[in-house]
Design a protein around this motif. Structure first.
Motif, PDB file in Angstrom:
ATOM      1  N   GLU A   1       2.415   4.900  -9.112  1.00  0.00           N
ATOM      2  CA  GLU A   1       1.165   4.655  -9.834  1.00  0.00           C
ATOM      3  C   GLU A   1       1.434   3.938 -11.147  1.00  0.00           C
ATOM      4  O   GLU A   1       2.422   4.211 -11.828  1.00  0.00           O
ATOM      5  CB  GLU A   1       0.456   5.979 -10.104  1.00  0.00           C
ATOM      6  CG  GLU A   1      -0.020   6.667  -8.845  1.00  0.00           C
ATOM      7  CD  GLU A   1      -0.758   7.947  -9.144  1.00  0.00           C
ATOM      8  OE1 GLU A   1      -1.202   8.123 -10.295  1.00  0.00           O
ATOM      9  OE2 GLU A   1      -0.895   8.773  -8.226  1.00  0.00           O
TER      10      GLU A   1
ATOM     11  N   GLN B   1       1.074   3.452  -3.481  1.00  0.00           N
ATOM     12  CA  GLN B   1       0.474   4.786  -3.560  1.00  0.00           C
ATOM     13  C   GLN B   1       1.382   5.760  -4.288  1.00  0.00           C
ATOM     14  O   GLN B   1       0.908   6.669  -4.957  1.00  0.00           O
ATOM     15  CB  GLN B   1       0.182   5.326  -2.161  1.00  0.00           C
ATOM     16  CG  GLN B   1      -1.016   4.709  -1.509  1.00  0.00           C
ATOM     17  CD  GLN B   1      -1.256   5.264  -0.112  1.00  0.00           C
ATOM     18  OE1 GLN B   1      -0.387   5.869   0.486  1.00  0.00           O
ATOM     19  NE2 GLN B   1      -2.449   5.027   0.406  1.00  0.00           N
ATOM     20  N   ARG B   2       2.688   5.588  -4.155  1.00  0.00           N
ATOM     21  CA  ARG B   2       3.627   6.511  -4.805  1.00  0.00           C
ATOM     22  C   ARG B   2       4.009   6.065  -6.206  1.00  0.00           C
ATOM     23  O   ARG B   2       4.374   6.873  -7.038  1.00  0.00           O
ATOM     24  CB  ARG B   2       4.904   6.654  -3.966  1.00  0.00           C
ATOM     25  CG  ARG B   2       4.782   7.713  -2.893  1.00  0.00           C
ATOM     26  CD  ARG B   2       4.315   7.137  -1.668  1.00  0.00           C
ATOM     27  NE  ARG B   2       4.189   8.045  -0.526  1.00  0.00           N
ATOM     28  CZ  ARG B   2       3.537   7.662   0.523  1.00  0.00           C
ATOM     29  NH1 ARG B   2       2.958   6.483   0.572  1.00  0.00           N
ATOM     30  NH2 ARG B   2       3.422   8.463   1.553  1.00  0.00           N
TER      31      ARG B   2
ATOM     32  N   LYS C   1       0.835  -1.208   0.000  1.00  0.00           N
ATOM     33  CA  LYS C   1       0.000   0.000   0.000  1.00  0.00           C
ATOM     34  C   LYS C   1       0.865   1.251   0.000  1.00  0.00           C
ATOM     35  O   LYS C   1       0.647   2.165  -0.801  1.00  0.00           O
ATOM     36  CB  LYS C   1      -0.932   0.010   1.202  1.00  0.00           C
ATOM     37  CG  LYS C   1      -1.824   1.232   1.255  1.00  0.00           C
ATOM     38  CD  LYS C   1      -2.736   1.176   2.463  1.00  0.00           C
ATOM     39  CE  LYS C   1      -3.664   2.357   2.503  1.00  0.00           C
ATOM     40  NZ  LYS C   1      -3.063   3.538   3.071  1.00  0.00           N
ATOM     41  N   GLU C   2       1.862   1.310   0.891  1.00  0.00           N
ATOM     42  CA  GLU C   2       2.710   2.498   1.003  1.00  0.00           C
ATOM     43  C   GLU C   2       3.495   2.738  -0.286  1.00  0.00           C
ATOM     44  O   GLU C   2       3.563   3.856  -0.779  1.00  0.00           O
ATOM     45  CB  GLU C   2       3.674   2.363   2.185  1.00  0.00           C
ATOM     46  CG  GLU C   2       3.009   2.444   3.528  1.00  0.00           C
ATOM     47  CD  GLU C   2       2.378   3.796   3.788  1.00  0.00           C
ATOM     48  OE1 GLU C   2       3.002   4.822   3.483  1.00  0.00           O
ATOM     49  OE2 GLU C   2       1.245   3.826   4.293  1.00  0.00           O
TER      50      GLU C   2
END
Length: 166
Positions: free
Chosen positions: A99, A96-97, A92-93
């Motif tokens: 894409e 998110q960055r 997730k972390e």
């Protein structure tokens, strides 16, 4: 429990002539996307092998001046319940960055920390003997070490309220 999670990313790069150039551009591009929020994520070239013969392959595949680079992103996740929990947090972390870049969890390794050893207090027999059955010995020691009594609590609150009013 703390875990070290390794995630594989397939990073596309454009206008490259060689595999080395593609890897350098992919690492730079990934670093720009992760920083400054995730500057603790380590970026490394991925290991690829032939699915049929097992031979080592370059981490980048180049065709028509475009490439796809396999990178390994490693991060440490703190205070998780299970390995699966650590893997979800890392995906997730990082996801998110990054894409539109596919991610796959390669490895989740539990890290033994000094705090875990200190909390264990040695073996379970030693900790049971030190604390008694209900752990009251530790609570008594803490009260003595800090020097707080129930009477002192009444004195602290009025001083705090006086400071807030000023």
């Amino acid at each position: 429990m703390d875990c070290r999670v390794v995630v594989e990313a397939a990073v596309p790069v454009y206008d490259v002539g060689s595999a080395d150039e593609a890897v350098r551009i992919a690492i730079s591009k990934t670093g720009e996307m992760l920083n400054p929020d995730l500057n603790y994520v380590e970026i490394d070239m991925g290991d690829r092998s032939c699915p049929h013969c097992g031979d080592h392959l370059e981490p980048a595949f180049i065709a028509a001046d475009e490439g796809l680079v396999a990178l390994e992103l490693e991060m440490t996740v703190f205070n998780v319940e299970r390995d699966e929990h650590a893997a979800r947090i890392a995906r997730k972390e990082i996801g998110q960055r990054l894409e539109n870049i596919p991610l796959e969890v390669l490895e989740v390794e539990t890290i033994e920390s000094d705090e875990d050893d200190a909390q264990d207090g040695g073996t379970s027999e030693e900790s049971a003997a030190d604390t008694g059955d209900d752990g009251s010995a530790i609570e008594d020691e803490l009260d003595l070490d800090v020097g707080l009594d129930d009477d002192d609590d009444d004195d602290i609150l009025p001083e705090f309220e006086e400071l807030v009013e000023e």
